[in-house]
Write a protein that holds these residues in place. Structure first.
Motif, PDB file in Angstrom:
ATOM      1  N   ARG A 150       0.828  -1.210   0.000  1.00 57.47           N
ATOM      2  CA  ARG A 150       0.000   0.000   0.000  1.00 57.47           C
ATOM      3  C   ARG A 150       0.865   1.264   0.000  1.00 57.47           C
ATOM      4  NH1 ARG A 150      -2.391   3.797   3.237  1.00 57.47           N
ATOM      5  NH2 ARG A 150      -4.578   4.283   2.770  1.00 57.47           N
ATOM      6  N   ASP A 151       1.912   1.270   0.797  1.00 59.35           N
ATOM      7  CA  ASP A 151       2.785   2.446   0.859  1.00 59.35           C
ATOM      8  C   ASP A 151       3.486   2.695  -0.472  1.00 59.35           C
ATOM      9  OD1 ASP A 151       2.082   2.997   3.480  1.00 59.35           O
ATOM     10  OD2 ASP A 151       3.791   1.910   4.317  1.00 59.35           O
TER      11      ASP A 151
ATOM     12  N   LEU B 275       0.901   4.292  -2.752  1.00 63.75           N
ATOM     13  CA  LEU B 275       0.723   5.699  -2.383  1.00 63.75           C
ATOM     14  C   LEU B 275       1.923   6.545  -2.823  1.00 63.75           C
ATOM     15  CD1 LEU B 275      -0.893   5.308   1.142  1.00 63.75           C
ATOM     16  CD2 LEU B 275      -1.983   6.277  -0.908  1.00 63.75           C
TER      17      LEU B 275
ATOM     18  N   GLN C   8       1.742   9.734  -5.312  1.00 59.51           N
ATOM     19  CA  GLN C   8       2.298  11.050  -4.974  1.00 59.51           C
ATOM     20  C   GLN C   8       3.320  11.487  -6.017  1.00 59.51           C
ATOM     21  OE1 GLN C   8       1.350  13.171  -2.135  1.00 59.51           O
ATOM     22  NE2 GLN C   8       2.230  14.463  -3.741  1.00 59.51           N
TER      23      GLN C   8
ATOM     24  N   ALA D 268      -6.708   9.964  -1.542  1.00 60.08           N
ATOM     25  CA  ALA D 268      -6.411   8.704  -2.231  1.00 60.08           C
ATOM     26  C   ALA D 268      -6.976   7.539  -1.427  1.00 60.08           C
ATOM     27  CB  ALA D 268      -4.902   8.528  -2.398  1.00 60.08           C
TER      28      ALA D 268
ATOM     29  N   ALA E  24      -6.254   1.786  -7.106  1.00 66.57           N
ATOM     30  CA  ALA E  24      -6.420   3.009  -6.317  1.00 66.57           C
ATOM     31  C   ALA E  24      -7.259   4.006  -7.092  1.00 66.57           C
ATOM     32  CB  ALA E  24      -5.062   3.620  -5.982  1.00 66.57           C
TER      33      ALA E  24
ATOM     34  N   PHE F 260      -7.908   8.263  -6.797  1.00 64.92           N
ATOM     35  CA  PHE F 260      -7.442   9.448  -6.095  1.00 64.92           C
ATOM     36  C   PHE F 260      -7.870  10.699  -6.835  1.00 64.92           C
ATOM     37  CE2 PHE F 260      -4.075   8.175  -8.953  1.00 64.92           C
ATOM     38  CZ  PHE F 260      -3.587   9.355  -9.499  1.00 64.92           C
TER      39      PHE F 260
END
Length: 125
Positions: free
Chosen positions: A5-6, A9, A13, A71, A78, A80
């Motif tokens: 997940r990180d 993300l 970003q 998000a 995902a 967002f």
């Protein structure tokens, strides 16, 4: 093994930051081989690296800034929203598309679909 997940993300970003200030090649590096882009949804799907690079090259010279609004990540997918502000002369164009992406196990983008239309653009100046 699914992307963490990180990691997803972090890719999101990076994508938002690069759409605002990066190069087409920087953005393209976030995509997996064989990826597709449909931006906005309903337009022709770009299916080659060359066509995806061409798409982002069109915005590269613009004066823009971007920021991630929110998000949501579910596995390798995902959705967002981000805000993109573009300045052209005295005019400012603000758009907040909702992008839906899928990712491979290395958190590279495999599909991108952007939900927005001209009616969603705020023009001032």
């Amino acid at each position: 093994m699914a992307a963490d997940r990180d990691q997803v993300l972090e890719t999101i970003q990076s994508y938002v930051d690069l759409v605002g200030k990066g190069t087409a090649d920087d953005i393209l590096a976030l995509y997996a081989e064989g990826a597709t882009v449909e931006d906005p949804v309903g337009t022709e799907v770009r299916t080659t690296r060359e066509s995806i690079r061409e798409f982002y090259a069109a915005i590269e010279p613009l004066e823009q800034e971007s920021r991630l609004v929110s998000a949501r990540v579910a596995g390798n997918e995902a959705a967002f929203q981000f805000e993109l502000i573009t300045r052209v002369g005295e005019q400012t164009y603000t758009l907040a598309p909702i992008d839906v992406m899928t990712f491979d196990d290395a958190a590279k983008i495999t599909t991108m679909r952007a939900f927005w239309s001209n009616a969603d653009m705020d023009i001032s100046g």
